[in-house]
Design an enzyme around this catalytic site. Structure first.
Site, PDB file in Angstrom:
ATOM      1  N   CYS A 177      -6.897  71.752  25.477  1.00 41.81           N
ATOM      2  CA  CYS A 177      -5.534  72.165  25.097  1.00 41.81           C
ATOM      3  C   CYS A 177      -5.174  71.765  23.668  1.00 41.81           C
ATOM      4  CB  CYS A 177      -4.516  71.583  26.065  1.00 41.81           C
ATOM      5  SG  CYS A 177      -4.773  72.137  27.751  1.00 41.81           S
ATOM      6  N   HIS A 211       2.278  72.332  22.559  1.00 42.73           N
ATOM      7  CA  HIS A 211       1.453  72.896  23.627  1.00 42.73           C
ATOM      8  C   HIS A 211       2.346  73.016  24.861  1.00 42.73           C
ATOM      9  CE1 HIS A 211      -1.497  73.561  26.615  1.00 42.73           C
ATOM     10  NE2 HIS A 211      -1.449  72.342  27.108  1.00 42.73           N
ATOM     11  N   ASN A 229       0.667  77.462  31.070  1.00 43.82           N
ATOM     12  CA  ASN A 229      -0.234  76.679  30.211  1.00 43.82           C
ATOM     13  C   ASN A 229      -1.459  77.539  29.866  1.00 43.82           C
ATOM     14  OD1 ASN A 229      -2.071  74.891  29.100  1.00 43.82           O
ATOM     15  ND2 ASN A 229      -1.652  73.249  30.550  1.00 43.82           N
TER      16      ASN A 229
END
Ligand code: UT7
Length: 326
Positions: free
Chosen positions: A116, A253, A283
């Protein structure tokens, strides 16, 4: 100070696959509810790539849009870096596939794997080329098909992730060495490999030759996220020579709305300065920051000349932040 070369973002683009999967749809597949997902994560829906749509296709579409925004063509591109955890193939790199599909000339192309945090890592790697005049037109892409890594019987993970791609064009720009310069101004990157068990994929070429499934101890990752991200944000601002309060937009993020709010609260950031797409994108790992950046530009909030702070944390654990002026 004498003029220096900065890596300047000259174009941004995003691409989301057509198919939208709502929480309601997921609740027919696993033991979950729309209410639980919204309350605990802020997610309302996610996009899912078609079965015949590899991650390189998502990356190519985002890259095309970023090049168009920059007023460049594939013929101009001499460096491609793709941040991804979900490549088409074990090799070649997705970046090389993107180069072929876009029809870019021979240049540099490789992937960065920091899950990520991949986009922040990839930007810093690209800066190593662009700010040294070793690349004139770089594509930095975050692209993921995270839904391919899901164990669809595990409600603690499968509701959290989505697919998508975001891209920026980075070009060298003349600066004065001050915080008024356009371009990448500060960075902080971190990794702590001892926390592997909190978030990992239980397969791989060199272990069981399987793709594997994403495994996460979500509440433990959550505990590290706010503290780690806050520290990196503070360090990146210090590296850039700016105050956190100088930043116009925070582009995090997008893992969980509660993490976004926790970081904002800890650093005294006004929540209206935080770009949130977690509700609509979920996500998307390395794609989430460039997708959020694209979203904020498209809706008119983020404007050229503004100071942006990008931050992320993910598997590794890895985390980091960077400051740039658009
Ligand atoms: O992008 C990489 C970084 N990743 C992250 O930053 C993710 C960080 N973690 C999180 O976002 C949150 O920890 C989650 C959203 C994953 C989970 O939220 P939580 O508030 O930490 O919940 P929890 O894991 O403590 O679970 C609470 C309860 C459990 O039930 P019991 O044990 O209390 O009976 C879970 O089994 O919620 C249950 N649960 C669910 N219930 C309905 C877990 N997933 C679900 C679900 N639907 N999908």
């Amino acid at each position: 100070m004498a003029g220096i070369v900065r890596s300047v973002v000259t174009g941004v683009g995003g691409y989301l696959p057509e198919r939208v999967v709502t929480n309601a749809e997921l609740s027919t597949r696993v033991d979950t509810t729309d209410e639980w997902i919204r309350e605990r994560t802020g997610i309302h829906q996610r996009h899912q790539a078609a079965d015949d749509q590899p991650v390189s296709d998502l990356a190519v579409e985002a890259a095309r849009r970023a090049l168009e925004a920059a007023g460049r063509t594939p013929a101009d591109v001499d460096l491609i870096i793709v941040a991804t955890t979900t490549p088409d193939l074990t090799f070649p790199a997705v970046a090389a596939i993107v180069q072929r599909k876009l029809g870019c000339p021979i240049g540099i192309a490789f992937d960065v794997q920091a899950v990520c945090s991949g986009f922040v890592y990839a930007l810093s790697v690209a800066d190593g080329f662009v700010a040294r005049n070793r690349a004139k037109c770089a594509l930095v892409i975050g692209a993921e098909t995270m839904t391919r890594l899901m164990d669809w019987t595990d409600r603690t993970t499968c509701v959290l992730f989505g697919d998508g791609a975001g891209a920026v064009v980075l070009e060298p720009g003349e600066g004065q060495g001050t915080t008024a310069d356009r371009g990448l101004l500060g960075l902080a990157l971190r990794a702590d490999g001892t926390k592997q068990d909190l978030l990992y994929v239980d397969g791989g070429v060199s272990t069981n030759r399987q793709t594997g499934y994403l495994r996460m101890l979500g509440n433990q990752v959550f505990r590290h996220a706010v503290v780690n991200i806050s520290e990196a944000v503070t360090a990146a601002a210090a590296d850039a020579g700016v105050e956190v309060s100088d930043v116009d937009w925070f582009i995090p993020h997008q893992a969980n709305q509660r993490i976004l709010e926790g970081v904002a609260k800890r650093l005294g950031i006004d929540e209206t300065k935080v770009i949130s797409t977690v509700a609509i994108h979920a996500n998307t790992s390395a794609a989430s920051i460039p997708l959020a950046l694209d979203h904020g530009i498209k809706d008119g909030r983020i404007k050229p000349g503004q100071l942006l702070l990008l931050e992320a944390m993910g598997g590794g654990l890895t985390w980091g932040a960077c400051v740039l002026r658009l």
